[in-house]
Design a protein around this motif. Structure first.
Motif, PDB file in Angstrom:
ATOM      1  N   ILE A   1       0.948  -1.291   0.034  1.00 13.09           N
ATOM      2  CA  ILE A   1       0.078   0.004  -0.150  1.00 13.09           C
ATOM      3  C   ILE A   1       0.656   1.063   0.037  1.00 13.09           C
ATOM      4  O   ILE A   1       0.469   2.328  -0.439  1.00 13.09           O
ATOM      5  CB  ILE A   1      -0.936   0.068   1.269  1.00 13.09           C
ATOM      6  CG1 ILE A   1      -1.954   1.071   1.113  1.00 13.09           C
ATOM      7  CG2 ILE A   1      -0.122   0.093   2.272  1.00 13.09           C
ATOM      8  CD1 ILE A   1      -3.161   0.965   2.154  1.00 13.09           C
TER       9      ILE A   1
ATOM     10  N   SER B   1      -9.215   5.247   7.277  1.00 11.76           N
ATOM     11  CA  SER B   1     -10.470   4.971   7.650  1.00 11.76           C
ATOM     12  C   SER B   1     -11.251   5.353   8.727  1.00 11.76           C
ATOM     13  O   SER B   1     -12.404   5.181   9.094  1.00 11.76           O
ATOM     14  CB  SER B   1     -10.836   3.552   7.219  1.00 11.76           C
ATOM     15  OG  SER B   1     -10.246   2.679   8.242  1.00 11.76           O
TER      16      SER B   1
ATOM     17  N   ASP C   1      -6.980   2.465   3.010  1.00 12.15           N
ATOM     18  CA  ASP C   1      -6.880   1.780   1.699  1.00 12.15           C
ATOM     19  C   ASP C   1      -6.565   3.071   0.803  1.00 12.15           C
ATOM     20  O   ASP C   1      -5.967   4.083   1.120  1.00 12.15           O
ATOM     21  CB  ASP C   1      -8.387   1.348   1.036  1.00 12.15           C
ATOM     22  CG  ASP C   1      -9.324   2.597   1.282  1.00 12.15           C
ATOM     23  OD1 ASP C   1      -9.312   3.666   1.505  1.00 12.15           O
ATOM     24  OD2 ASP C   1     -10.551   2.225   0.600  1.00 12.15           O
ATOM     25  N   ARG C   2      -6.901   3.071  -0.451  1.00 13.00           N
ATOM     26  CA  ARG C   2      -6.446   4.162  -1.628  1.00 13.00           C
ATOM     27  C   ARG C   2      -7.709   4.351  -2.540  1.00 13.00           C
ATOM     28  O   ARG C   2      -8.519   3.194  -2.732  1.00 13.00           O
ATOM     29  CB  ARG C   2      -5.229   4.121  -2.341  1.00 13.00           C
ATOM     30  CG  ARG C   2      -4.044   4.188  -1.590  1.00 13.00           C
ATOM     31  CD  ARG C   2      -2.882   4.327  -2.507  1.00 13.00           C
ATOM     32  NE  ARG C   2      -1.518   4.153  -1.986  1.00 13.00           N
ATOM     33  CZ  ARG C   2      -0.429   4.919  -1.932  1.00 13.00           C
ATOM     34  NH1 ARG C   2      -0.710   6.073  -2.876  1.00 13.00           N
ATOM     35  NH2 ARG C   2       0.547   4.651  -1.725  1.00 13.00           N
TER      36      ARG C   2
ATOM     37  N   ASP D   1      -1.623  -4.929  -3.412  1.00 17.16           N
ATOM     38  CA  ASP D   1      -1.957  -3.678  -2.747  1.00 17.16           C
ATOM     39  C   ASP D   1      -1.278  -2.278  -3.390  1.00 17.16           C
ATOM     40  O   ASP D   1      -1.558  -1.165  -3.070  1.00 17.16           O
ATOM     41  CB  ASP D   1      -1.672  -3.804  -1.466  1.00 17.16           C
ATOM     42  CG  ASP D   1      -2.623  -4.595  -0.604  1.00 17.16           C
ATOM     43  OD1 ASP D   1      -3.637  -4.916  -0.990  1.00 17.16           O
ATOM     44  OD2 ASP D   1      -2.148  -4.977   0.575  1.00 17.16           O
TER      45      ASP D   1
ATOM     46  N   PRO E   1      -5.024  -1.272  -3.277  1.00 17.57           N
ATOM     47  CA  PRO E   1      -5.409  -1.390  -1.710  1.00 17.57           C
ATOM     48  C   PRO E   1      -6.837  -1.174  -1.467  1.00 17.57           C
ATOM     49  O   PRO E   1      -7.393  -0.187  -1.789  1.00 17.57           O
ATOM     50  CB  PRO E   1      -4.317  -0.577  -1.150  1.00 17.57           C
ATOM     51  CG  PRO E   1      -4.284   0.690  -2.114  1.00 17.57           C
ATOM     52  CD  PRO E   1      -4.403   0.025  -3.348  1.00 17.57           C
ATOM     53  N   MET E   2      -7.127  -2.046  -0.525  1.00 22.13           N
ATOM     54  CA  MET E   2      -8.730  -2.089  -0.162  1.00 22.13           C
ATOM     55  C   MET E   2      -8.876  -2.449   1.535  1.00 22.13           C
ATOM     56  O   MET E   2      -8.028  -3.005   2.002  1.00 22.13           O
ATOM     57  CB  MET E   2      -9.543  -2.947  -0.929  1.00 22.13           C
ATOM     58  CG  MET E   2      -9.127  -4.382  -0.973  1.00 22.13           C
ATOM     59  SD  MET E   2      -9.715  -5.626  -2.375  1.00 22.13           S
ATOM     60  CE  MET E   2      -9.319  -4.763  -3.843  1.00 22.13           C
ATOM     61  N   LEU E   3     -10.149  -1.844   1.590  1.00 22.03           N
ATOM     62  CA  LEU E   3     -10.420  -2.214   3.161  1.00 22.03           C
ATOM     63  C   LEU E   3     -11.058  -3.707   3.128  1.00 22.03           C
ATOM     64  O   LEU E   3     -11.183  -4.184   2.116  1.00 22.03           O
ATOM     65  CB  LEU E   3     -11.705  -1.329   3.651  1.00 22.03           C
ATOM     66  CG  LEU E   3     -11.232   0.152   3.569  1.00 22.03           C
ATOM     67  CD1 LEU E   3     -12.359   0.833   4.331  1.00 22.03           C
ATOM     68  CD2 LEU E   3      -9.800   0.344   4.731  1.00 22.03           C
ATOM     69  N   GLN E   4     -10.957  -4.220   4.353  1.00 15.88           N
ATOM     70  CA  GLN E   4     -11.007  -5.650   4.590  1.00 15.88           C
ATOM     71  C   GLN E   4     -12.370  -6.206   4.324  1.00 15.88           C
ATOM     72  O   GLN E   4     -12.712  -7.520   4.684  1.00 15.88           O
ATOM     73  CB  GLN E   4     -10.407  -6.019   5.985  1.00 15.88           C
ATOM     74  CG  GLN E   4     -11.197  -5.856   7.205  1.00 15.88           C
ATOM     75  CD  GLN E   4     -11.081  -4.327   7.518  1.00 15.88           C
ATOM     76  OE1 GLN E   4     -10.996  -3.293   6.825  1.00 15.88           O
ATOM     77  NE2 GLN E   4     -11.440  -4.219   8.767  1.00 15.88           N
TER      78      GLN E   4
ATOM     79  N   GLY F   1      -8.497  -8.625  -0.075  1.00 20.88           N
ATOM     80  CA  GLY F   1      -7.004  -7.986  -0.530  1.00 20.88           C
ATOM     81  C   GLY F   1      -6.112  -9.154  -0.967  1.00 20.88           C
ATOM     82  O   GLY F   1      -5.571  -9.002  -2.226  1.00 20.88           O
TER      83      GLY F   1
ATOM     84  N   GLN G   1     -12.826  -2.249  -4.439  1.00 20.08           N
ATOM     85  CA  GLN G   1     -12.571  -1.197  -3.391  1.00 20.08           C
ATOM     86  C   GLN G   1     -13.486  -0.297  -2.943  1.00 20.08           C
ATOM     87  O   GLN G   1     -13.722  -0.033  -1.754  1.00 20.08           O
ATOM     88  CB  GLN G   1     -11.219  -0.184  -4.099  1.00 20.08           C
ATOM     89  CG  GLN G   1      -9.934  -1.049  -4.251  1.00 20.08           C
ATOM     90  CD  GLN G   1      -9.004   0.049  -5.119  1.00 20.08           C
ATOM     91  OE1 GLN G   1      -9.061   0.097  -6.133  1.00 20.08           O
ATOM     92  NE2 GLN G   1      -8.164   0.748  -4.395  1.00 20.08           N
TER      93      GLN G   1
ATOM     94  N   ARG H   1     -15.720  -0.343   0.948  1.00 24.27           N
ATOM     95  CA  ARG H   1     -16.302   0.845   1.623  1.00 24.27           C
ATOM     96  C   ARG H   1     -17.523   0.887   2.320  1.00 24.27           C
ATOM     97  O   ARG H   1     -17.917   1.325   3.239  1.00 24.27           O
ATOM     98  CB  ARG H   1     -15.991   2.145   1.034  1.00 24.27           C
ATOM     99  CG  ARG H   1     -14.231   2.504   0.987  1.00 24.27           C
ATOM    100  CD  ARG H   1     -14.136   3.734   0.142  1.00 24.27           C
ATOM    101  NE  ARG H   1     -12.507   4.059   0.469  1.00 24.27           N
ATOM    102  CZ  ARG H   1     -11.972   5.407   0.029  1.00 24.27           C
ATOM    103  NH1 ARG H   1     -12.819   6.443  -0.129  1.00 24.27           N
ATOM    104  NH2 ARG H   1     -10.748   5.709   0.129  1.00 24.27           N
TER     105      ARG H   1
END
Length: 421
Positions: free
Chosen positions: A167, A183, A279-280, A296, A300-303, A308, A358, A362
């Motif tokens: 990331i 976040s 994340d981005r 990533d 890159p992503m939240l879980q 991921g 991604q 969110r």
């Protein structure tokens, strides 16, 4: 004899080893560099959905991943304030038949080790203590190659470079001036021997407890010898810029209104470290000549969708499929001139899908963490109303079979396209 094409992979995480494995399987000469002095993965449990386990099977490591992990029977969602069960999805039977592969959970370090060992078995050359400072394309003798320069001055030459450097990717910074996005949520994790667990929950399931500005996930690991717990909550101290752990009072406060089972499960966590969640924003371009981002570094992503690592492996599958029809079309005479075309097609195929994941991750997180009683009630009603057929509407796009190469343009399409340009 013609020389095999050479690929350099930057980054020794799951994505890096996945890409190294996929390209080495095709016959590329692959080197992988990692900035850490030793290879290893931090963290605890990892969920691998069918879109990823199909790839593990193809690469010959799925059975070992299941042996060192767990194939749960259910994915369960519960309301953390009331304890009410909202959804229990059976991920065996019809689910398995629909997606053609299992849903498994594994310790991150176990999957990482399996991929690394497979790479070593196939002859991938590994280097530690290499912090790549920059990459560049090199034009010479009518052909393009790529070069990576380490902070200590070492230079690595290759026909193509796959940058899976995470990331905080140094290579992404050469393509985009964006930064990781905080976040305001943090995670505490724990994977403990089952004998030490205060509240183990359902040993056949991955259980998600959804609460206001918090959630908790539980599932067994290593054939039930370990139990994994993850607590994620909105952190006022993280939002204020405090990234270092300073006690668990804030953690306990975040779950004070949750049912006793959830509060008891907090004792399963390691309280010495917390992971701020970043994340981005998706970017459109991952490619610079013969250099491409992956994992990533690219998306890159939240879980919240547990995608991921899965998407990093999909990147590897896409590069494998696309390069197989051009660079490796002749297994004895690799066409290294095709790498930029491969990377551009890879970018076109993968970017829209990962951007959707991604942004959906969110939104998914926001729905888990609703605070208002009316909003939570509506959410719970929607979850409870999803029957087994309704579930496919939400999961097919994510877990179903994927097209890893661009559609082939028919002669009719090409004629139409040429007349409308």
């Amino acid at each position: 004899m013609a020389q095999p094409t050479k690929v350099l992979v930057i980054g020794g995480g799951i994505g890096g080893f996945g890409n190294a494995l996929a390209l080495r399987r095709l016959g590329a000469e692959v080197e992988l560099v990692e900035q850490a002095p030793e290879f290893g993965e931090v963290g605890a449990g990892l969920q691998m959905s069918p879109n990823a386990t199909r790839l593990l099977r193809e690469w010959g490591v799925l059975d070992k991943a299941i042996e060192t992990g767990v194939a749960p029977r259910y994915i369960v969602f519960r309301d953390a304030l009331t304890g009410e069960e909202l959804l229990r999805e059976d991920v065996t039977g019809e689910y398995y038949e629909r997606y053609g592969a299992p849903y498994i959970v594994a310790h991150r370090s176990d999957l990482h080790r399996l991929l690394m060992e497979e790479c070593q078995k196939l002859g991938v050359i590994l280097h530690n203590d290499v912090r790549v400072a920059k990459t560049e394309n090199v034009e010479a003798d009518g052909r393009t190659t790529a070069r990576a320069t380490a902070a200590d001055g070492r230079v690595f030459e290759a026909d193509a470079i796959v940058a899976a450097d995470g990331i905080k990717s140094v290579i992404r910074a050469q393509l985009s001036d964006d930064e990781p996005v905080g976040s305001e949520y943090v995670a505490y994790r724990g994977a403990l021997p089952i004998s030490q667990i205060k509240h183990a929950g359902d040993m056949e399931a991955v259980v998600v407890w959804m609460g206001p500005e918090c959630h908790l996930v539980q599932y067994p690991l290593r054939q039930g010898d370990l139990f994994n717990t993850v607590a994620v909550y909105r952190s006022k101290s993280f939002a204020a810029g405090q990234l270092v752990y300073e006690g668990d009072a804030e953690l306990r406060e975040a779950y004070k209104d949750c049912v006793p089972e959830v509060q008891a499960a907090l004792d399963n966590l390691s309280h010495v470290q917390r992971w701020p969640m970043f994340d981005r924003v998706p970017i459109e371009n991952w490619v610079d000549g013969n250099v491409a981002l992956a994992g990533d570094a690219a998306h890159p992503m939240l879980q919240y969708l547990a995608q991921g690592a899965c998407q990093a492996l999909e990147d590897a599958a896409a590069l494998e499929a696309i390069s197989a029809k051009s660079v490796f079309a002749d297994r004895d005479n690799h066409d290294a001139s095709q790498w930029n075309a491969v990377f551009r097609e890879y970018n076109a195929v993968r970017q829209p899908r990962t951007a959707r994941i991604q942004t959906t991750a969110r939104v998914w997180g926001e729905s888990w963490h609703l605070t208002g009683p009316v909003e939570r009630t509506v959410r719970n009603m929607l979850w409870k109303s999803a029957d087994r057929h309704g579930i496919w509407e939400y999961t097919d796009w994510l877990y179903g079979e994927q097209q890893y190469t661009a559609p082939v343009e028919s002669s009719e399409d090409a004629t139409l396209s040429s007349t409308t340009r």
